[in-house]
Enzyme design. Sequence first.
Site, PDB file in Angstrom:
ATOM      1  N   LYS A   1      11.488   2.476   6.044  1.00  0.00           N
ATOM      2  CA  LYS A   1      11.563   4.266   5.391  1.00  0.00           C
ATOM      3  C   LYS A   1      12.908   4.302   5.415  1.00  0.00           C
ATOM      4  O   LYS A   1      13.038   5.159   3.771  1.00  0.00           O
ATOM      5  CB  LYS A   1      10.953   4.759   6.194  1.00  0.00           C
ATOM      6  CG  LYS A   1       9.698   5.020   6.555  1.00  0.00           C
ATOM      7  CD  LYS A   1       9.403   4.862   8.141  1.00  0.00           C
ATOM      8  CE  LYS A   1       7.759   4.870   8.033  1.00  0.00           C
ATOM      9  NZ  LYS A   1       7.762   3.326   8.649  1.00  0.00           N
TER      10      LYS A   1
ATOM     11  N   ARG B   1      -7.594   7.667   4.877  1.00  0.00           N
ATOM     12  CA  ARG B   1      -7.694   7.929   6.333  1.00  0.00           C
ATOM     13  C   ARG B   1      -7.497   9.316   6.777  1.00  0.00           C
ATOM     14  O   ARG B   1      -7.217   9.860   5.779  1.00  0.00           O
ATOM     15  CB  ARG B   1      -6.663   6.993   6.787  1.00  0.00           C
ATOM     16  CG  ARG B   1      -7.343   5.658   7.114  1.00  0.00           C
ATOM     17  CD  ARG B   1      -5.647   4.670   7.318  1.00  0.00           C
ATOM     18  NE  ARG B   1      -4.328   5.038   6.258  1.00  0.00           N
ATOM     19  CZ  ARG B   1      -3.118   5.006   6.871  1.00  0.00           C
ATOM     20  NH1 ARG B   1      -2.786   4.561   7.608  1.00  0.00           N
ATOM     21  NH2 ARG B   1      -1.885   5.449   5.775  1.00  0.00           N
TER      22      ARG B   1
ATOM     23  N   GLU C   1       4.838   7.387   2.929  1.00  0.00           N
ATOM     24  CA  GLU C   1       5.424   5.905   3.292  1.00  0.00           C
ATOM     25  C   GLU C   1       4.836   4.807   2.114  1.00  0.00           C
ATOM     26  O   GLU C   1       3.820   4.680   1.332  1.00  0.00           O
ATOM     27  CB  GLU C   1       5.310   6.187   4.082  1.00  0.00           C
ATOM     28  CG  GLU C   1       4.108   5.252   4.628  1.00  0.00           C
ATOM     29  CD  GLU C   1       3.851   4.374   5.934  1.00  0.00           C
ATOM     30  OE1 GLU C   1       5.264   3.307   5.664  1.00  0.00           O
ATOM     31  OE2 GLU C   1       2.973   3.394   6.708  1.00  0.00           O
TER      32      GLU C   1
ATOM     33  N   SER D   1      -2.901  -3.096   6.094  1.00  0.00           N
ATOM     34  CA  SER D   1      -4.432  -3.479   6.162  1.00  0.00           C
ATOM     35  C   SER D   1      -5.468  -2.367   5.320  1.00  0.00           C
ATOM     36  O   SER D   1      -5.217  -1.278   4.901  1.00  0.00           O
ATOM     37  CB  SER D   1      -4.248  -2.770   7.871  1.00  0.00           C
ATOM     38  OG  SER D   1      -3.758  -1.803   8.343  1.00  0.00           O
TER      39      SER D   1
ATOM     40  N   GLU E   1       6.778   0.603  12.077  1.00  0.00           N
ATOM     41  CA  GLU E   1       5.321   0.921  11.800  1.00  0.00           C
ATOM     42  C   GLU E   1       4.646   0.923  12.581  1.00  0.00           C
ATOM     43  O   GLU E   1       4.734   0.723  13.720  1.00  0.00           O
ATOM     44  CB  GLU E   1       5.672  -0.527  10.650  1.00  0.00           C
ATOM     45  CG  GLU E   1       6.157  -0.817   9.634  1.00  0.00           C
ATOM     46  CD  GLU E   1       6.138  -0.023   8.241  1.00  0.00           C
ATOM     47  OE1 GLU E   1       5.900   0.756   8.004  1.00  0.00           O
ATOM     48  OE2 GLU E   1       7.517   0.395   7.687  1.00  0.00           O
ATOM     49  N   GLY E   2       3.694   1.221  12.160  1.00  0.00           N
ATOM     50  CA  GLY E   2       2.238   1.339  13.084  1.00  0.00           C
ATOM     51  C   GLY E   2       1.806   2.505  13.656  1.00  0.00           C
ATOM     52  O   GLY E   2       0.573   2.174  14.119  1.00  0.00           O
TER      53      GLY E   2
ATOM     54  N   ASN F   1       4.237   0.446   2.252  1.00  0.00           N
ATOM     55  CA  ASN F   1       4.429  -0.703   3.102  1.00  0.00           C
ATOM     56  C   ASN F   1       3.720  -2.198   2.195  1.00  0.00           C
ATOM     57  O   ASN F   1       3.888  -1.471   1.839  1.00  0.00           O
ATOM     58  CB  ASN F   1       2.433  -0.095   3.755  1.00  0.00           C
ATOM     59  CG  ASN F   1       2.950   0.559   4.898  1.00  0.00           C
ATOM     60  OD1 ASN F   1       2.901   0.965   5.706  1.00  0.00           O
ATOM     61  ND2 ASN F   1       1.646   1.737   4.439  1.00  0.00           N
TER      62      ASN F   1
ATOM     63  N   LYS G   1      12.065  10.589  10.732  1.00  0.00           N
ATOM     64  CA  LYS G   1      11.551   9.582  10.963  1.00  0.00           C
ATOM     65  C   LYS G   1      11.747   8.007  10.894  1.00  0.00           C
ATOM     66  O   LYS G   1      12.808   7.497  10.966  1.00  0.00           O
ATOM     67  CB  LYS G   1      10.718   8.832   9.151  1.00  0.00           C
ATOM     68  CG  LYS G   1       9.276   9.249   8.760  1.00  0.00           C
ATOM     69  CD  LYS G   1       8.531   9.075   7.775  1.00  0.00           C
ATOM     70  CE  LYS G   1       7.400   9.489   6.878  1.00  0.00           C
ATOM     71  NZ  LYS G   1       6.643   9.011   6.236  1.00  0.00           N
TER      72      LYS G   1
ATOM     73  N   ARG H   1       0.483  -1.142  -0.218  1.00  0.00           N
ATOM     74  CA  ARG H   1      -0.319   0.047  -0.174  1.00  0.00           C
ATOM     75  C   ARG H   1       0.843   0.823  -0.272  1.00  0.00           C
ATOM     76  O   ARG H   1       1.515   1.331   0.715  1.00  0.00           O
ATOM     77  CB  ARG H   1      -0.941   0.247   0.856  1.00  0.00           C
ATOM     78  CG  ARG H   1      -2.289   0.986   1.080  1.00  0.00           C
ATOM     79  CD  ARG H   1      -2.799   1.239   2.380  1.00  0.00           C
ATOM     80  NE  ARG H   1      -2.252   1.674   2.809  1.00  0.00           N
ATOM     81  CZ  ARG H   1      -2.188   1.447   4.485  1.00  0.00           C
ATOM     82  NH1 ARG H   1      -3.192   0.928   4.849  1.00  0.00           N
ATOM     83  NH2 ARG H   1      -1.566   1.930   5.560  1.00  0.00           N
TER      84      ARG H   1
HETATM   85  P1  ADP Z   1       3.761   4.061   9.752  1.00  0.00           P
HETATM   86  O1  ADP Z   1       4.407   3.327   9.943  1.00  0.00           O
HETATM   87  O2  ADP Z   1       4.244   4.863  11.425  1.00  0.00           O
HETATM   88  O3  ADP Z   1       2.868   4.422   9.021  1.00  0.00           O
HETATM   89  P2  ADP Z   1       4.470   6.670   8.035  1.00  0.00           P
HETATM   90  O4  ADP Z   1       5.427   7.471   7.782  1.00  0.00           O
HETATM   91  O5  ADP Z   1       2.759   6.702   7.285  1.00  0.00           O
HETATM   92  O6  ADP Z   1       5.134   6.240   9.138  1.00  0.00           O
HETATM   93  O7  ADP Z   1       3.723   8.062   9.270  1.00  0.00           O
HETATM   94  C1  ADP Z   1       2.955   8.459   9.584  1.00  0.00           C
HETATM   95  C2  ADP Z   1       1.638   9.399   9.734  1.00  0.00           C
HETATM   96  O8  ADP Z   1       2.628  10.618   9.738  1.00  0.00           O
HETATM   97  C3  ADP Z   1       0.927   9.176   8.533  1.00  0.00           C
HETATM   98  O9  ADP Z   1       0.005   8.293   7.688  1.00  0.00           O
HETATM   99  C4  ADP Z   1       1.111  10.676   8.063  1.00  0.00           C
HETATM  100  O10 ADP Z   1       0.195  11.259   8.969  1.00  0.00           O
HETATM  101  C5  ADP Z   1       2.479  11.668   9.280  1.00  0.00           C
HETATM  102  N1  ADP Z   1       3.278  11.890   8.281  1.00  0.00           N
HETATM  103  C6  ADP Z   1       4.247  10.402   7.707  1.00  0.00           C
HETATM  104  N2  ADP Z   1       5.009  11.381   6.713  1.00  0.00           N
HETATM  105  C7  ADP Z   1       4.834  12.880   6.683  1.00  0.00           C
HETATM  106  C8  ADP Z   1       4.858  14.069   5.987  1.00  0.00           C
HETATM  107  N3  ADP Z   1       6.313  13.709   4.706  1.00  0.00           N
HETATM  108  N4  ADP Z   1       4.941  15.283   6.042  1.00  0.00           N
HETATM  109  C9  ADP Z   1       2.647  15.281   6.798  1.00  0.00           C
HETATM  110  N5  ADP Z   1       2.784  14.073   7.646  1.00  0.00           N
HETATM  111  C10 ADP Z   1       3.404  12.678   7.488  1.00  0.00           C
HETATM  112 MG    MG Z   2       1.590   4.629   7.359  1.00  0.00          MG
END
Ligand code: ADP
Ligand code: MG
Length: 489
Positions: free
Chosen positions: A317, A465, A144, A151, A386-387, A146, A382, A128
Amino acid sequence: MAHLGVFEQLRNKESLDGLVEDAIVWATAHGLVMVPAKAEPASAVCHAPIALTPVPYPRDTFVRAKSAAEDFSLLMDAVARDEEYLVRTLSPVAKHDDFVARQLGVLQRTAAERAQHRASENVISHLRSDYMLHEPTSSLLQVEINTIGVSFACLGSKTAGLHRHLLGRLGGSEADAERLPGNEALTGLVDAIGAAVRSYEAAARSAEARDSPAVVVMRNLYDQQWVQLGLWERHGVRTLRRTLAQLAAQAALAERRGDGARALTVDGERVAVVYYRAGYVPDDYLDPERDWAARELVERSDAFKLPSVAYQLAGAKKVQQDLATPGRVEAFFAATATDAEAARAARALVRSFFAGQWAPGEPEAHEAVADALARPEAYVLKPQREGGGHNLYGAALRAKLAEGGEALGAYVLMQRIAPPIHRAVLLRDGAAREADTLSELGVYSVLVRQGGRIVLSQGAGHLVRTKTADSDEGGVAAGYGVLDSPILV
Ligand code: ADP
Ligand code: MG
């Protein structure tokens, strides 16, 4: 509520309370449910956190994101195959991150055995790719990608069903309904597993005729039970639900076959696919030695791993950041391409989604790090997790960057994406509240490969979402966001 069509009249036509009640009844009656975070799986379910109305989404952007689904599958498949690249890219991270080190250890210890039957290896992926609109440049940027425990395919599809129902209740026209795109996410993911099981059976039959193999699901909470039901109803495939601890006690490798591969059995049953819906966070490994040994054993078998450790690592990441450096994507597409023109188009499309990303410890990141120290609100820091709930923002981001040192090698510094804000009504635990929100679009894709033969590769629906504009994280299960669906404008 611009562009919402019939939903704009929501408050004039209906009391909000009536519609909220209708939404909750529809959700529970149609399995749009989740187990509250603290409840035991079987004891109680509640409607999933949902947005009452769909979020306006530019149609061309939505179509473009979906059109890249297969390209991302092929890219990640090429990355996961290049084990030397994974080791090279992630070894510096592993020095400071035990979870990544564990995965790399499994990858390296099983490499020689895997190399013996590369030509017939069984590979499956559910991906995803998550995006946000970046308002200042009107572009769609990838948050990102996945590769494990992907899910909400089912609950996301059902949210579109809910919004279609509410549209009907409000007297929406056919033109309105046409703006709510269909969503084949659940069947897409299920059918990929079904195709993997059939491929496994076909290959095994020529080696040894036996009973139909099963699928093992590493269980977490509710969402994946739809996958299990779908496998049974659409493909007649049985699933065994196991924890990593049970897997450790019950999994075994069969005798080596003529082609060097070894079948996996769990509780004496032959297993075609091991589907990890747990195992992407360190806490899932309650007894790390035992549980990682179980994963390593699965990794040595000929079962389809959903995902393999290589795929899990490809979703790190750090890898995403590295892929954004000039030349990387190009090299991986060159490795997979059969058609030069198609490869050129694919890498241009894929690259167009990349946000600014840097390895904060590296000299090339100097300028970005200095800017992030001055304007932390324009960045996200970051770690390799995950999660949801792990990223650093604002003051915490600045403090971590200021610390400096080698440990920053386990982090990725990313441009903060600034999506448009819209007003929405969010339902959680039976209560409605209106808030300023922003949305994240996820696009699923699936791939099944046996050796060099691609059995299946296609896009598989989407997920939206939505979260309150003032919360940094977006996880639905983690309690930050709600499920939503797009209304195309
Ligand atoms: P995870 O693996 O925890 O889902 P993500 O990279 O998806 O990690 O980050 C979690 C959340 O943080 C994302 O769903 C988003 O809402 C926010 N986020 C992550 N990266 C960014 C970014 N570059 N700009 C704005 N919001 C972000
Ligand atoms: Mg995410």
